[in-house]
Write a protein that holds these residues in place. Structure first.
Motif, PDB file in Angstrom:
ATOM      1  N   GLU A 178       0.190   3.844   2.857  1.00  0.00           N
ATOM      2  CA  GLU A 178       0.596   3.390   4.185  1.00  0.00           C
ATOM      3  C   GLU A 178       2.121   3.348   4.318  1.00  0.00           C
ATOM      4  OE1 GLU A 178      -1.265  -0.285   5.123  1.00  0.00           O
ATOM      5  OE2 GLU A 178      -3.288   0.569   5.267  1.00  0.00           O
ATOM      6  N   ARG A 198     -11.955   9.545   3.772  1.00  0.00           N
ATOM      7  CA  ARG A 198     -10.822   8.634   3.878  1.00  0.00           C
ATOM      8  C   ARG A 198     -10.433   8.107   2.506  1.00  0.00           C
ATOM      9  NH1 ARG A 198     -10.271   3.113   4.554  1.00  0.00           N
ATOM     10  NH2 ARG A 198      -8.428   2.444   5.711  1.00  0.00           N
ATOM     11  N   GLU A 199      -9.174   7.785   2.330  1.00  0.00           N
ATOM     12  CA  GLU A 199      -8.671   7.197   1.099  1.00  0.00           C
ATOM     13  C   GLU A 199      -7.906   5.916   1.422  1.00  0.00           C
ATOM     14  OE1 GLU A 199      -6.316  10.146  -0.889  1.00  0.00           O
ATOM     15  OE2 GLU A 199      -8.064  11.073  -1.833  1.00  0.00           O
ATOM     16  N   SER A 200      -7.944   4.961   0.506  1.00  0.00           N
ATOM     17  CA  SER A 200      -7.213   3.713   0.670  1.00  0.00           C
ATOM     18  C   SER A 200      -6.612   3.351  -0.673  1.00  0.00           C
ATOM     19  CB  SER A 200      -8.152   2.601   1.161  1.00  0.00           C
ATOM     20  OG  SER A 200      -7.437   1.412   1.406  1.00  0.00           O
ATOM     21  N   ASN A 260       0.852  -1.177   0.000  1.00  0.00           N
ATOM     22  CA  ASN A 260       0.000   0.000   0.000  1.00  0.00           C
ATOM     23  C   ASN A 260       0.895   1.237   0.000  1.00  0.00           C
ATOM     24  OD1 ASN A 260      -1.639   2.239   0.851  1.00  0.00           O
ATOM     25  ND2 ASN A 260      -3.164   0.771   1.572  1.00  0.00           N
ATOM     26  N   THR A 280      -5.970   4.657  -5.932  1.00  0.00           N
ATOM     27  CA  THR A 280      -6.507   5.144  -4.661  1.00  0.00           C
ATOM     28  C   THR A 280      -8.014   5.269  -4.754  1.00  0.00           C
ATOM     29  OG1 THR A 280      -4.474   6.406  -4.294  1.00  0.00           O
ATOM     30  CG2 THR A 280      -6.379   6.984  -2.946  1.00  0.00           C
ATOM     31  N   SER A 329     -16.658  -4.212   0.936  1.00  0.00           N
ATOM     32  CA  SER A 329     -16.229  -2.867   1.295  1.00  0.00           C
ATOM     33  C   SER A 329     -17.264  -1.844   0.840  1.00  0.00           C
ATOM     34  CB  SER A 329     -14.881  -2.559   0.646  1.00  0.00           C
ATOM     35  OG  SER A 329     -15.013  -2.536  -0.766  1.00  0.00           O
ATOM     36  N   ALA A 359     -12.400  -0.201   2.375  1.00  0.00           N
ATOM     37  CA  ALA A 359     -11.171  -0.855   1.925  1.00  0.00           C
ATOM     38  C   ALA A 359     -10.911  -0.496   0.470  1.00  0.00           C
ATOM     39  CB  ALA A 359     -11.268  -2.365   2.084  1.00  0.00           C
ATOM     40  N   GLY A 360      -9.663  -0.300   0.153  1.00  0.00           N
ATOM     41  CA  GLY A 360      -9.286   0.066  -1.203  1.00  0.00           C
ATOM     42  C   GLY A 360      -9.188  -1.134  -2.120  1.00  0.00           C
TER      43      GLY A 360
END
Length: 442
Positions: free
Chosen positions: A174, A408-410, A171, A401, A355, A330-331
């Motif tokens: 992260e 929020r972004e994932s 990720n 993304t 998700s 969840a991405g």
């Protein structure tokens, strides 16, 4: 002539002391830890390549007592120390130990290994040296079975500089947050067979981090922090003046004078979640040194007991209905690269099952070896796009993304390579006319 001779000797001695202090400041000194993913998620071939890479990194380093020390810790179901700080006094000996290390297998509990590193290796109670730079190099395939962010932030709050080398599809967001800032200097996405490409660059960055030339803050808490700086002066060549000023209260300055051989100082009794401007002023009659300026923000304080509960005398709290669990934001779960052409490729991704629906996606891509990154917006409901205008024979880092209603972004990243383009055909060379014949006009 004797007084002038004595004065000359005194000046020469002071210059020599200042020069030796500068040499000590430029020599690398600190604790360097390699954290290797040794779990079952890494193949034996990948682990052997990573092991060779770390050996190449450490071999030329100037390890020694009182100078640079190295340690190797494995990530698995439980952390395992291959060798602690101070065991090897040369880079070659550390390289031999790295090459002889065995894969531990098990789960990928990186967060547990980071807690272990903080408590068992980087803690002063366990023999860590105070006031010296500390560097962590984490080599991973991009995943972990437990949270990495909080324990990594605790290490960075202690002043540990974090480099991350990802050989898989981790990720990007992260890993960028886990690495020290700026991420473009401390985070590398490299195929396991191309690790040798970054050896020299990463080793140079490690050595730069081991000889900091600037004032920096470590061990940041809600009520104080430690300041550290290289030995710019000696006890005989001058002294320091430290100044601490709350950014919002310029009139509430605190000052402290320290001897020239000091290299750290702890400010305590500070307010939580507050910006402080710090100035280190070296005072010396031997050479001119500029003041160093730094802004430090203390960490937020913990809420007191009852801070989030109902006020006293307000009666019983109203009964709350149990809320249904919200879908996890969840991405992308998987990225697929297809239809690779010399100047384009197709990127597809699969949203995580169960998700929440994303409001849309953006795809960021740029060359791994440096270059400007580009961004493509993809509306909700679509899970693929074609990237255009690429360079032939080039490796790219592609990050997808997902953006959610909560803000929020994932994200998930993958490496993609464009094939080499067709070679241009050589232009025919016109033949010279045969002697004795006339050339024909077109």
């Amino acid at each position: 002539m004797l007084p002038w001779t004595a004065l000359g000797l005194a000046l020469s001695l002071r210059l020599a002391l200042a020069r030796s202090g500068a040499e000590r400041a430029s020599a690398p000194r600190g604790d360097l830890m390699f954290l290797l993913d040794s779990s079952a998620s890494v193949s034996h071939y990948e682990f052997s390549r990573v092991r060779e890479f770390v050996g190449q990194l450490v071999a030329p380093l100037p390890l020694g007592t009182g100078a640079l020390r190295a340690s190797l810790v494995h990530v698995g179901s439980r952390p395992y120390t291959e060798f602690p700080f101070g065991q090897h006094s040369s880079g070659e000996a550390a390289q031999d130990a790295v090459r002889a290390s065995a894969q531990r297998m098990g789960d990928t509990h990186t967060g547990l290994a980071l807690v272990y590193a903080k408590e068992q290796l980087f803690a002063e109670a366990s023999g860590a040296r105070p006031g010296v730079p500390k560097v962590l190099v984490w080599v991973t395939d991009g995943g972990s079975s437990d949270p990495v962010g909080p324990p990594m932030q605790e290490l960075k709050d202690l002043g540990v500089t974090v480099f991350i080398v990802s050989t898989g599809r981790g990720n990007f967001l992260e890993l960028s947050a886990a690495a020290s800032a700026p991420a473009e200097k401390h985070l590398h996405f490299v195929d396991v067979d191309d690790l040798h490409i970054i050896v020299q660059e990463l080793r140079g960055s490690i050595l730069d981090a081991m000889r900091p030339q600037q004032l920096h803050a470590t061990e940041i808490t809600s009520s104080g922090f430690r300041l550290a700086w290289p030995p710019l002066l000696t006890a005989d060549s001058g002294y320091y003046v430290l100044e601490l000023v709350p950014s919002a209260q310029p009139g509430a300055a605190r000052r402290q004078q320290l001897p020239g051989n000091a290299t750290d100082w702890i400010w305590a009794g500070l307010d939580p979640d507050t910006d402080y401007d710090v100035a280190l002023v070296p005072e010396s009659n031997v050479r001119l040194l500029r003041p160093q300026i730094l802004r430090v923000r203390t960490r937020p304080g913990e809420a007191g007991p009852g801070a989030s509960g109902p006020e006293s005398g307000a009666g019983p709290a109203p009964t709350q209905l149990a809320a249904l669990p919200a879908p996890e934001e969840a991405g992308p779960e998987r990225i697929v690269i297809s239809h690779a052409r010399p100047r384009s490729l197709r990127v597809s991704w699969a949203p995580a099952l169960g998700s929440a629906a994303a409001l849309g996606y953006h795809v960021q891509f740029g060359p791994l070896r440096g270059g400007e990154a580009q961004r493509v917006e993809v509306p909700a409901g679509r899970n693929c796009t074609t990237l255009q205008g690429l360079a032939p024979g080039t490796a790219y880092l592609v990050t997808v993304t997902a953006a959610f209603r909560s803000g929020r972004e994932s994200a998930l990243s993958a490496k993609a390579c464009t094939p080499d383009g067709p070679r241009p055909r050589p232009r025919p060379v016109p033949r010279a006319p045969t002697p004795g014949t006339a050339s024909r006009e077109p």
